[in-house]
Design an enzyme around this catalytic site. Structure first.
Site, PDB file in Angstrom:
ATOM      1  N   ASP A 305       0.876  -1.164   0.000  1.00 47.65           N
ATOM      2  CA  ASP A 305       0.000   0.000   0.000  1.00 47.65           C
ATOM      3  C   ASP A 305       0.922   1.225   0.000  1.00 47.65           C
ATOM      4  O   ASP A 305       2.119   1.117   0.303  1.00 47.65           O
ATOM      5  CB  ASP A 305      -0.934   0.001   1.208  1.00 47.65           C
TER       6      ASP A 305
HETATM    7  C1  BGC Z   1      -4.922   3.400   0.179  1.00 40.23           C
HETATM    8  C2  BGC Z   1      -5.031   2.390  -0.944  1.00 40.23           C
HETATM    9  C3  BGC Z   1      -4.873   3.082  -2.273  1.00 40.23           C
HETATM   10  C4  BGC Z   1      -3.544   3.804  -2.302  1.00 40.23           C
HETATM   11  C5  BGC Z   1      -3.256   4.515  -3.600  1.00 40.23           C
HETATM   12  C6  BGC Z   1      -3.681   4.269   0.037  1.00 40.23           C
HETATM   13  O1  BGC Z   1      -3.733   5.349   0.928  1.00 40.23           O
HETATM   14  O2  BGC Z   1      -4.901   2.741   1.420  1.00 40.23           O
HETATM   15  O3  BGC Z   1      -6.238   1.701  -0.855  1.00 40.23           O
HETATM   16  O4  BGC Z   1      -4.957   2.164  -3.323  1.00 40.23           O
HETATM   17  O5  BGC Z   1      -3.535   4.767  -1.255  1.00 40.23           O
HETATM   18  O6  BGC Z   1      -4.031   5.626  -3.736  1.00 40.23           O
END
Ligand code: BGC
Length: 793
Positions: A305
């Site tokens: 993530d």
């Molecule tokens: C989130 C993810 C997301 C990623 C990219 C993160 O803050 O937890 O679910 O895909 O950002 O935007």
């Protein structure tokens, strides 16, 4: 060599450029291997350590509103209001984005024919910038209904259809991999991102994920199922340590992922932010390699993530193949670790190979000429159909609904005018419009009380002007309090035939919800419901509440005051039209709850362990409820919920008959047949739910568990549908921690067929003669401390 793709045309140039290198090779020099033309081994062998270290680390994040790093100077960390992000890779600013607003990119290695691929959020629609500087063209995407609504359809064919439309937008806007779907378990109703997730039950979550992944990937683009695993809260999400038993992990928190991986082979899996039993998930070899890749046979790659985890080398070693969004320090750490033996070249090559295999399949690699013009109109129709399919009729006294078209409706509640299509954060979508309930009712042909609507619109316009501007991505203005209708409710009750009140809730990334004024209604929402109900009931007129929410709220204290409740969830951009479809009876409600509505927050089994300790700033959370999440708890501990798992009403009635098991003894698998008949007056769909109660030997087991489900087609009055469910040995098994094995105990198994977890219509049984080990697995994810797990005996 840096290359960028501004358009499909430049991607084509890239292909030409690659062939030029080959030609040069043919003219004497040793040819440089090229991805897609040479073997993967040849390409990997030709990569320098630096190139490998760049490929496994993303190109960085261009933070909106922050200036690019200065050339030659080490960039500073970025503070976004309490969150400090590491400095970005200057390339994120220097190389033009292929798709503005996409969340990330990988590095290209042009000399080997490896293009940069683009990944973009999110679970309810493609999240990209809708406008680009210097152009009038728009790049809106469809806001589909949120995952909680999709799960409430209990209709995998419908969810796959959504996936087909969704994936088309991913492809036609030039994105390679969608950062979705998300399938964490609704462990606690306050989870800020529950709207992005499907259910409290892993079979529902896993089946919905598999369905949407198949739909999306049928377009030749990828998905990233997330957040793997035990990411069930937003409070302290980047550091919280979830302490979970091996059994709860296997039966509840991993189960959905295993179903989805085996059934749909998503191109990628996104590891989560949290720690699990002491270690960041992105740094756990047992989670990412032993279980995901070795036991389940996952063929794609794992990405972190965004900014997840702490140690790039531990992540590589764990099998977290790509670090996102990536920064040059991580590449440097990887190079150093290979040089000093902390990371083997073989491990790094394995990470690289997994990435290359997916890059090979990507539209960018294939030079796909995307149109930037997906069929938004067609997709809006899909969104509306799915939204109507997943809304749930919770209450309908005295046939409050359907309300015949042409009736005069008084529309109350702020959210009727400002409907919430979906949640906030990366799960939000830049859509061209959202149909409000007011518009939906007008479109359907109702006569909406005009003065009331005008009052609301003026009130909201004024309140919005006074709202503070959000400070950052995670900051959201407080909701506008409900307008006081004391003085006008009586007049409206005179003039209208029926009242509709919408109660709305929004939440998203970065924060969990609160009990007061969120899970529980605010005092002024209760007052609104009481005022309207008193006024309308005094005139013998009905009141219906529409719940435009992303997660569970309290309903028990106020539901008696109203005649009908329609749970619309957050239904996407066609919201108002889809709600009106159900209000008018054009669509007969067939959604069923995939998550329990408790009588009160105090009844929640996870309540005392959410969001963790110490209270002010939790650093760990102990999953003391073990496997007793959602209905598994409410049923085993005989706690009556307000609306149980699987529940939902219809405008018609159904009968289940001829429930038969294929054999009295289990031999390898067993089938259960059931006939469903529409015994009412209007056409409708029913959800058949199969729960299994297993014999209890040495470990305790839930009262029963959902093992299969299916939705009928649209049955005309009197029409029947015959259905068959097959159970396999693995469906009978529970996880025995001491043996690290899934075991089906010998004895009698009861199959309960019903229309909800508590409305069981027929029970049949079969016998398993001998205890069976259905699968032996690795000892993994062992907690570092004893967990005082909830016991039922
Ligand atoms: C989130 C993810 C997301 C990623 C990219 C993160 O803050 O937890 O679910 O895909 O950002 O935007």
């Amino acid at each position: 060599m840096k290359i960028s793709y501004k358009s499909a045309a430049s991607a084509a140039m890239f292909v030409l450029f690659s062939s030029a290198i080959l030609t040069a090779g043919a003219q004497g020099k040793k040819p440089v291997p090229q991805l897609g033309k040479s073997t993967l081994k040849q390409v990997i062998d030709a990569m320098t350590l630096q190139e490998k270290s760049k490929l496994v680390v993303g190109m960085g994040f261009k933070m909106p509103g922050f200036p690019p790093p200065v050339k030659g100077k080490k960039a500073a960390a970025i503070d976004i209001g309490g969150f400090t992000l590491p400095p970005s890779d200057p390339e994120a600013y220097e190389i033009p984005e292929k798709v503005p607003g996409a969340a990330g990119r990988t590095h290209a290695i042009a000399r080997l024919g490896i293009p940069s691929i683009t990944v973009s959020d999110g679970p309810a629609g493609l999240r990209i910038e809708p406008k680009r500087p210097g152009s009038d063209k728009t790049y809106y995407a469809t806001a589909f209904p949120v995952a909680t609504l999709l799960a409430s359809t209990w209709d995998t064919a419908m969810v796959k259809k959504v996936g087909v439309a969704f994936g088309n937008e991913v492809r036609e806007y030039g994105v390679d991999i969608l950062l979705a779907p998300a399938l964490n378990i609704h462990r606690n109703p306050l989870g800020g991102r529950n709207f992005e997730y499907y259910s409290e039950d892993p079979l529902v979550a896993g089946s919905m994920t598999a369905a949407i992944v198949k739909g999306i990937q049928s377009n030749g683009v990828g998905t990233s199922i997330k957040h793997y695993a035990a990411n069930n809260q937003e409070t302290q999400r980047n550091s919280i340590n979830a302490i979970v038993s091996e059994r709860a992990m296997r039966e509840i928190y991993l189960k959905g992922f295993s179903i989805a991986v085996k059934a749909s082979q998503p191109w990628t899996v996104m590891s989560s932010y949290n720690k699990l039993n002491g270690t960041f998930t992105s740094q756990r070899h047992d989670l990412l390699t032993t279980i995901l890749k070795d036991e389940w046979g996952f063929k794609g790659f794992v990405m972190t993530d965004w900014f997840g985890g702490k140690d790039a080398v531990a992540q590589m070693n764990a099998g977290n193949d790509l670090l996102m969004p990536g920064n040059p320090d991580q590449s440097d750490a990887i190079v150093a670790a290979v040089k000093d033996g902390k990371l083997s070249m073989a491990q790094l090559d394995a990470n690289v190979e997994r990435l290359l295999k997916i890059i090979l399949k990507s539209p960018t690699f294939k030079g796909y000429k995307y149109s930037d013009a997906p069929d938004l109109e067609g997709h809006a129709k899909v969104a509306r159909m799915a939204a109507a399919d997943g809304m749930i009729l919770l209450k309908n006294d005295g046939n409050a609904l359907p309300a015949s078209v042409g009736k005069r409706i008084a529309v109350f509640g702020n959210t009727s005018y400002n409907i919430i299509a979906g949640g906030t954060g990366s799960g939000d979508v830049n859509k061209a419009y959202t149909i409000s309930l007011l518009q939906g009712l007008n479109n359907a042909g109702y006569k909406v009380q005009e003065t009331l609507s005008k009052n609301y619109q003026d009130y909201l316009a004024d309140a919005k002007m006074k709202q503070p501007k959000p400070k950052n991505f995670f900051d959201h203005p407080a909701p506008i309090p409900e307008m006081d209708v004391t003085s006008i409710a009586g007049t409206e009750a005179e003039g209208a035939d029926e009242a509709v009140i919408t109660i709305g809730r929004n939440a998203g990334e970065g924060a969990d919800r609160k009990v007061e004024n969120d899970y529980n209604l605010t005092p002024n929402e209760k007052e609104l419901i009481n005022n309207v109900s008193n006024a309308f009931h005094a005139k013998g007129k009905k009141v219906v509440v529409i719940l435009n929410i992303g997660g569970v709220i309290e309903v028990a204290s106020w539901r008696d005051a109203v005649d009908g409740i329609l749970l619309a969830w957050q239904p996407g951009l066609e919201a108002g039209n889809a709600i009106a479809d159900l209000i008018s009876g054009k669509v007969n409600p067939s959604g069923r709850l995939a998550t329990t509505f408790a009588m009160s927050y105090a009844d929640e089994p996870t309540g005392k362990n959410f969001p963790g300790v110490p209270e002010k700033k939790p650093d760990h959370v102990i999953y003391e409820e073990g496997i007793y999440v959602g209905y598994r708890y409410f049923d085993a501990f005989k706690v009556k919920p307000a609306y149980e798992f699987g529940y939902g009403l219809s405008y018609t009635k159904f009968k289940f008959s001829d429930v038969k098991v294929s054999s009295p003894d289990f031999k390898g698998n067993i089938s259960i047949k059931v006939t469903v008949t529409n015994t009412g007056d209007v056409a409708g769909k029913e959800v058949v739910q199969l729960y299994l109660a297993a014999p209890v030997k040495t470990i305790e087991k839930p009262e029963d568990e959902l093992k299969a489900f299916a939705k009928t087609g649209l049955l005309a009055p009197g029409e029947s549908q015959f259905m068959v469910f097959t159970l396999h040995a693995s469906d009978l098994a529970s996880f025995y921690t001491d043996k690290s094995a899934w075991i089906a105990d010998a004895g009698e198994y009861k199959v309960k067929i019903g229309s909800s977890s508590r409305n069981i219509e027929k029970t049949v049984s079969f016998n398993l003669a001998k205890t069976m080990v259905t699968e032996k697995v690795h000892k993994a994810l062992v907690p570092q401390q004893a967990i005082n797990e909830l016991k039922n005996k």
